[in-house]
Scaffold this motif. Structure first.
Motif, PDB file in Angstrom:
ATOM      1  N   VAL A 185      22.145   8.993  41.579  1.00  0.00           N
ATOM      2  CA  VAL A 185      21.780   7.837  42.530  1.00  0.00           C
ATOM      3  C   VAL A 185      23.457   7.624  43.166  1.00  0.00           C
ATOM      4  N   ILE A 186      24.161   7.326  42.389  1.00  0.00           N
ATOM      5  CA  ILE A 186      25.586   6.969  42.250  1.00  0.00           C
ATOM      6  C   ILE A 186      26.427   8.071  43.459  1.00  0.00           C
ATOM      7  N   GLU A 187      26.081   9.287  42.902  1.00  0.00           N
ATOM      8  CA  GLU A 187      26.813  10.428  43.229  1.00  0.00           C
ATOM      9  C   GLU A 187      26.245  10.747  44.498  1.00  0.00           C
ATOM     10  N   VAL A 188      25.109  10.841  44.737  1.00  0.00           N
ATOM     11  CA  VAL A 188      24.615  11.083  46.180  1.00  0.00           C
ATOM     12  C   VAL A 188      24.494  10.168  47.333  1.00  0.00           C
ATOM     13  N   TYR A 189      24.296   8.753  46.704  1.00  0.00           N
ATOM     14  CA  TYR A 189      24.192   7.666  47.786  1.00  0.00           C
ATOM     15  C   TYR A 189      25.183   6.764  47.702  1.00  0.00           C
ATOM     16  N   LEU A 190      25.576   6.117  46.799  1.00  0.00           N
ATOM     17  CA  LEU A 190      26.095   5.041  46.443  1.00  0.00           C
ATOM     18  C   LEU A 190      27.725   5.374  46.579  1.00  0.00           C
TER      19      LEU A 190
END
Length: 246
Positions: free
Chosen positions: A239-244
């Motif tokens: 999630v950190i990689e693709v969004y945040l």
């Protein structure tokens, strides 16, 4: 709490672009759920499929106690089954008062003639007042809707959907364009609504999602990437990689 909506193995391709890719999501009743994800993650298409605006290429969408299939059902019939949707831009009748907007939205069996010759009864008046209090517009009932602030129009539209007593309410980016005070009031309104029905909120604003304090589903490339509390999903490396991380 019981299962209200079950989306299973749903895919949808537009001109070679796979907007939804083997998506499976379940929503209970009552429940408040936030759906987040980067642009192009499939959030709008997900709502379009539930409300019948878009037909999936494959998969099932089942709703309610009798497990009704929504795939192939018309948008109006899906709305009558108890699914309400609020788009990003508020659509209220600006030349009518807040009271008139709520009266028009009340869930009565009304054909075109019933609406033309609509006479208010005492039950309707009480329900209109109740709705106005719920959305924080009880002191604005006789005001023209066009004079309301952006946030107040959003609340009025939510009130108009609540007037139809939906079992599932889909709300698209309610915090956009609101003042901090209005956003706070909006989270409280959605949390109250979700005590008696399912409310699914699509939102970009993380602070707003944090205030909702509910289960979060993260979409990415048309599938569920992560699900759980906001702290749980925001700690997920993917999630950190693709969004945040953007």
């Amino acid at each position: 709490m019981s299962r209200l909506l079950e989306v299973s193995g749903v895919s949808k391709t537009f001109d070679g672009f796979r907007a939804i890719n083997n998506l499976s999501i379940a929503v209970d009743e009552p429940e408040l759920r936030a759906v987040i994800g980067p642009n192009g993650a499939g959030k709008t298409t997900f709502m379009d499929i539930i409300t019948g605006k878009t037909k999936p290429d494959e998969g099932t969408v089942v709703f309610g106690d009798k497990s009704i299939s929504l795939v192939g059902m018309s948008e109006s019939k899906i709305a009558r089954e108890g699914i309400g949707r609020k788009f990003q831009k508020p659509t209220v009748f600006e030349a009518q008062t807040v009271r008139e907007n709520l009266a028009m939205a009340l869930k009565n069996d009304r054909g075109p003639f019933d609406v033309l010759f609509y006479k208010k009864n005492r039950d309707d008046s009480a329900r209109i007042l109740e709705l106005a209090e719920e959305i924080g517009l009880a002191d604005q009932l006789d005001r023209m809707s066009g004079e309301l602030s952006h946030g107040q129009k959003q609340w009025l539209e939510i009130g108009m959907l609540l007037a139809q007593d939906p079992r599932l309410l889909l709300v698209d980016e309610p915090a956009a364009g609101m003042t901090p005070a209005e956003r706070e009031q909006t989270t409280d309104l959605l949390k109250r609504a979700a005590k008696t029905r399912a409310v699914v909120v699509v939102e970009h604003d993380m602070e707003f999602v944090r205030r909702l304090n509910c289960k979060v589903t993260v979409l990415h490339e048309g599938s569920v990437l992560a699900e759980g509390s906001l702290d749980h999903v925001t700690a997920n490396p993917q999630v950190i990689e693709v969004y945040l991380g953007r």
